[in-house]
Design a protein around this motif. Structure first.
Motif, PDB file in Angstrom:
ATOM      1  N   VAL A 116     -18.637  54.400 -20.292  1.00 41.91           N
ATOM      2  CA  VAL A 116     -18.411  54.434 -21.734  1.00 41.91           C
ATOM      3  C   VAL A 116     -17.853  55.803 -22.093  1.00 41.91           C
ATOM      4  CG1 VAL A 116     -19.457  54.332 -24.028  1.00 41.91           C
ATOM      5  CG2 VAL A 116     -20.213  52.756 -22.244  1.00 41.91           C
ATOM      6  N   VAL A 117     -16.700  55.809 -22.757  1.00 40.91           N
ATOM      7  CA  VAL A 117     -16.062  57.032 -23.245  1.00 40.91           C
ATOM      8  C   VAL A 117     -16.221  57.054 -24.756  1.00 40.91           C
ATOM      9  CG1 VAL A 117     -13.941  58.378 -23.379  1.00 40.91           C
ATOM     10  CG2 VAL A 117     -14.428  57.007 -21.337  1.00 40.91           C
ATOM     11  N   CYS A 118     -16.986  58.005 -25.278  1.00 38.56           N
ATOM     12  CA  CYS A 118     -17.294  58.087 -26.708  1.00 38.56           C
ATOM     13  C   CYS A 118     -16.611  59.316 -27.300  1.00 38.56           C
ATOM     14  CB  CYS A 118     -18.807  58.144 -26.924  1.00 38.56           C
ATOM     15  SG  CYS A 118     -19.294  58.113 -28.654  1.00 38.56           S
ATOM     16  N   LEU A 119     -15.829  59.109 -28.352  1.00 41.13           N
ATOM     17  CA  LEU A 119     -15.112  60.211 -28.983  1.00 41.13           C
ATOM     18  C   LEU A 119     -15.942  60.924 -30.047  1.00 41.13           C
ATOM     19  CD1 LEU A 119     -11.564  58.618 -29.412  1.00 41.13           C
ATOM     20  CD2 LEU A 119     -12.446  59.970 -27.510  1.00 41.13           C
ATOM     21  N   ASN A 120     -16.924  60.253 -30.609  1.00 40.38           N
ATOM     22  CA  ASN A 120     -17.794  60.876 -31.630  1.00 40.38           C
ATOM     23  C   ASN A 120     -19.250  60.555 -31.316  1.00 40.38           C
ATOM     24  OD1 ASN A 120     -17.143  58.181 -32.162  1.00 40.38           O
ATOM     25  ND2 ASN A 120     -17.606  58.367 -34.326  1.00 40.38           N
ATOM     26  N   PRO A 121     -19.887  61.344 -30.442  1.00 43.85           N
ATOM     27  CA  PRO A 121     -21.274  61.049 -30.043  1.00 43.85           C
ATOM     28  C   PRO A 121     -22.284  61.162 -31.185  1.00 43.85           C
ATOM     29  CG  PRO A 121     -20.213  62.543 -28.483  1.00 43.85           C
ATOM     30  CD  PRO A 121     -19.325  62.468 -29.676  1.00 43.85           C
ATOM     31  N   LEU A 122     -22.026  61.981 -32.194  1.00 43.22           N
ATOM     32  CA  LEU A 122     -22.999  62.146 -33.269  1.00 43.22           C
ATOM     33  C   LEU A 122     -23.244  60.850 -34.025  1.00 43.22           C
ATOM     34  CD1 LEU A 122     -21.976  65.614 -34.767  1.00 43.22           C
ATOM     35  CD2 LEU A 122     -23.957  65.085 -33.343  1.00 43.22           C
ATOM     36  N   GLU A 123     -22.213  60.046 -34.246  1.00 40.64           N
ATOM     37  CA  GLU A 123     -22.356  58.792 -34.968  1.00 40.64           C
ATOM     38  C   GLU A 123     -22.733  57.627 -34.060  1.00 40.64           C
ATOM     39  OE1 GLU A 123     -19.876  60.829 -35.258  1.00 40.64           O
ATOM     40  OE2 GLU A 123     -19.790  61.454 -37.363  1.00 40.64           O
ATOM     41  N   ASN A 124     -22.705  57.808 -32.745  1.00 42.52           N
ATOM     42  CA  ASN A 124     -22.985  56.722 -31.810  1.00 42.52           C
ATOM     43  C   ASN A 124     -24.156  57.076 -30.892  1.00 42.52           C
ATOM     44  OD1 ASN A 124     -20.761  54.812 -32.437  1.00 42.52           O
ATOM     45  ND2 ASN A 124     -19.466  56.496 -31.771  1.00 42.52           N
ATOM     46  N   TYR A 125     -25.206  57.617 -31.488  1.00 45.69           N
ATOM     47  CA  TYR A 125     -26.382  57.959 -30.682  1.00 45.69           C
ATOM     48  C   TYR A 125     -27.040  56.704 -30.110  1.00 45.69           C
ATOM     49  CZ  TYR A 125     -31.169  59.304 -29.584  1.00 45.69           C
ATOM     50  OH  TYR A 125     -32.365  59.475 -28.964  1.00 45.69           O
ATOM     51  N   VAL A 126     -27.039  55.600 -30.863  1.00 43.12           N
ATOM     52  CA  VAL A 126     -27.664  54.368 -30.387  1.00 43.12           C
ATOM     53  C   VAL A 126     -26.924  53.848 -29.162  1.00 43.12           C
ATOM     54  CG1 VAL A 126     -28.293  52.011 -31.019  1.00 43.12           C
ATOM     55  CG2 VAL A 126     -28.470  53.842 -32.713  1.00 43.12           C
ATOM     56  N   LEU A 127     -25.606  53.901 -29.189  1.00 42.08           N
ATOM     57  CA  LEU A 127     -24.814  53.464 -28.033  1.00 42.08           C
ATOM     58  C   LEU A 127     -25.131  54.304 -26.804  1.00 42.08           C
ATOM     59  CD1 LEU A 127     -22.457  52.084 -26.551  1.00 42.08           C
ATOM     60  CD2 LEU A 127     -20.917  53.663 -27.728  1.00 42.08           C
ATOM     61  N   ALA A 146     -14.950  70.194 -26.923  1.00 49.16           N
ATOM     62  CA  ALA A 146     -13.701  70.220 -27.697  1.00 49.16           C
ATOM     63  C   ALA A 146     -14.038  69.919 -29.151  1.00 49.16           C
ATOM     64  CB  ALA A 146     -12.687  69.216 -27.152  1.00 49.16           C
ATOM     65  N   ASN A 147     -13.028  70.004 -29.988  1.00 50.77           N
ATOM     66  CA  ASN A 147     -13.167  69.761 -31.419  1.00 50.77           C
ATOM     67  C   ASN A 147     -13.110  68.257 -31.671  1.00 50.77           C
ATOM     68  OD1 ASN A 147     -13.155  69.841 -34.190  1.00 50.77           O
ATOM     69  ND2 ASN A 147     -11.146  70.780 -34.389  1.00 50.77           N
ATOM     70  N   ASP A 148     -14.230  67.677 -32.088  1.00 52.17           N
ATOM     71  CA  ASP A 148     -14.268  66.236 -32.321  1.00 52.17           C
ATOM     72  C   ASP A 148     -13.811  65.847 -33.714  1.00 52.17           C
ATOM     73  OD1 ASP A 148     -16.337  67.267 -33.739  1.00 52.17           O
ATOM     74  OD2 ASP A 148     -17.844  65.812 -33.080  1.00 52.17           O
ATOM     75  N   ASP A 149     -13.463  66.817 -34.574  1.00 49.29           N
ATOM     76  CA  ASP A 149     -12.967  66.526 -35.917  1.00 49.29           C
ATOM     77  C   ASP A 149     -11.447  66.495 -35.997  1.00 49.29           C
ATOM     78  OD1 ASP A 149     -15.569  66.431 -36.971  1.00 49.29           O
ATOM     79  OD2 ASP A 149     -15.623  68.611 -37.123  1.00 49.29           O
ATOM     80  N   SER A 150     -10.747  66.912 -34.964  1.00 43.65           N
ATOM     81  CA  SER A 150      -9.293  66.944 -34.965  1.00 43.65           C
ATOM     82  C   SER A 150      -8.765  65.686 -34.281  1.00 43.65           C
ATOM     83  CB  SER A 150      -8.785  68.191 -34.223  1.00 43.65           C
ATOM     84  OG  SER A 150      -7.378  68.172 -34.118  1.00 43.65           O
ATOM     85  N   LEU A 151      -7.953  64.926 -35.007  1.00 43.37           N
ATOM     86  CA  LEU A 151      -7.369  63.715 -34.436  1.00 43.37           C
ATOM     87  C   LEU A 151      -6.347  64.047 -33.351  1.00 43.37           C
ATOM     88  CD1 LEU A 151      -6.882  61.504 -37.616  1.00 43.37           C
ATOM     89  CD2 LEU A 151      -8.713  61.413 -35.938  1.00 43.37           C
TER      90      LEU A 151
END
Length: 355
Positions: free
Chosen positions: A243-254, A284-289
């Motif tokens: 599993v590759v997660c780009l935003n771990p803060l919002e996907n803690y359950v995953l 890395a910066n997870d807020d930059s697209l």
């Protein structure tokens, strides 16, 4: 003349001392008769000035020299067109999607141009990320790009090897703007993608939540195999191998469900995130697209190269992955059922021939 002098000299005093009637005001405002000579002279002066001004205000019409100027500019460009420095656009944000970079294209310049070094404010940092931080500038933590490049190459290697062995890879990004990133990465690697909210229990309780989800059985050349419809409908739902997660803060359950199911994870860890939530962290910066687009493209290219290696080896007869145990059991049962059916038919034929 007496009335005019009265109006000019005594008008203010008369209006202040006592209010005047309307008839008196009308008498004061009347003017004496002007001689005919003056009446005739005044309009003539204004009319003459208006006529003269209308004549002088006419706009001059210049001749059209568009064609002549174009030819002149063309001749001038031939002589001086090669003079001066050549300006090249080194970085374009749209090239990340038009020409996705691979693991070999990861450079510090590319990461800096994509704003991968920008962290969060020092008051929001997680002390566990101290090893990834280069310094502080104007109250903002700066991520070390050397650490980012090293961890990104390591994660790309993991994705390539899992894709080479036929594993299922899931790219997850649930923030606005992640849809194009995860879909392109999944398309390159031949994997799955998720850009909506994660349904809790899809891994730990997948037998109930994902019951009846469509699936296919493929061979070593990634071509569908017939005869496994019964197995697909009765088998357990598939669990991703990575599993590759780009935003771990919002996907803690995953990430928590992946940890319970022993599924390795790759996550983009900013200075305010927890690096122990994922197996392979990419600081890395997870807020930059732009940064996430570069990371997704690199990992997608890595999966694509692993998939190409697996298909090339399969053409030569080398299979890098093993058949799952559940599929092996199903194949053994089908062979046993086919053997029993053949024996039954043979016994029936023998009895009919004896009779």
């Amino acid at each position: 003349m007496i009335i005019r002098e009265l109006r000019l000299c005594q008008a203010r005093r008369a209006l202040v001392t006592a209010p005047l009637r309307q008839s008196c005001l009308r008498a004061l405002t009347t003017q004496t008769n002007v001689p005919n000579t003056q009446k005739s002279e005044i309009p003539s002066i204004f009319t003459s000035n208006a006529r003269s001004s209308s004549n002088t205000r006419k706009r001059r019409v210049d001749p059209d020299k568009m064609v002549e100027n174009y030819h002149m500019a063309t001749e001038l460009k031939k002589h001086i067109g090669k003079v001066g420095a050549t300006v090249k656009k080194v970085y374009r944000p749209a090239n990340v999607f038009l020409y996705p970079p691979g693991p070999k294209d990861v450079t510090l310049e590319l990461l800096m141009a994509s704003q991968a070094h920008m962290g969060h404010h020092t008051s929001l940092w997680n002390p566990a990320n101290a090893r990834y931080i280069f310094g502080i500038r104007q109250g903002i933590h700066i991520i070390s790009l050397e650490e980012t490049a090293a961890h990104l190459r390591r994660a790309a290697r993991v994705v390539e090897e899992i894709a080479y062995r036929g594993g299922i890879i899931l790219f997850a990004g649930t923030r606005p703007g992640h849809m194009q990133i995860v879909t392109q990465a999944a398309q390159l690697a031949g994997a799955c993608h998720l850009f909506s909210k994660w349904t809790p229990g899809s891994i730990t309780n997948g037998e109930v939540i994902l019951r009846g989800m469509p699936a296919t059985v493929v061979d070593e050349h990634d071509k569908p195999v017939e005869g496994y419809e019964k197995f697909v409908t009765e088998s357990r739902p598939l669990v991703p191998d990575l599993v590759v997660c780009l935003n771990p803060l919002e996907n803690y359950v995953l990430l928590h469900e992946c940890a319970l199911a022993n599924v390795p994870t790759i996550g983009v860890i900013d200075t305010n995130a927890e690096p122990t939530w994922v197996t392979y962290a990419i600081p890395a910066n997870d807020d930059s697209l732009r940064c996430l687009a570069v990371i997704g493209s690199v990992l997608g290219r890595a999966g694509e190269s692993g998939k190409k290696r697996r298909l090339e080896d399969a053409k030569q007869g080398t299979v890098a992955w093993e058949t799952p145990i559940e599929v092996q059991k199903f194949m053994a049962e089908e062979r046993a059922n086919a053997a029993r059916e053949a024996e039954r038919i043979a016994a029936i034929n023998k009895a009919q021939s004896a009779a």
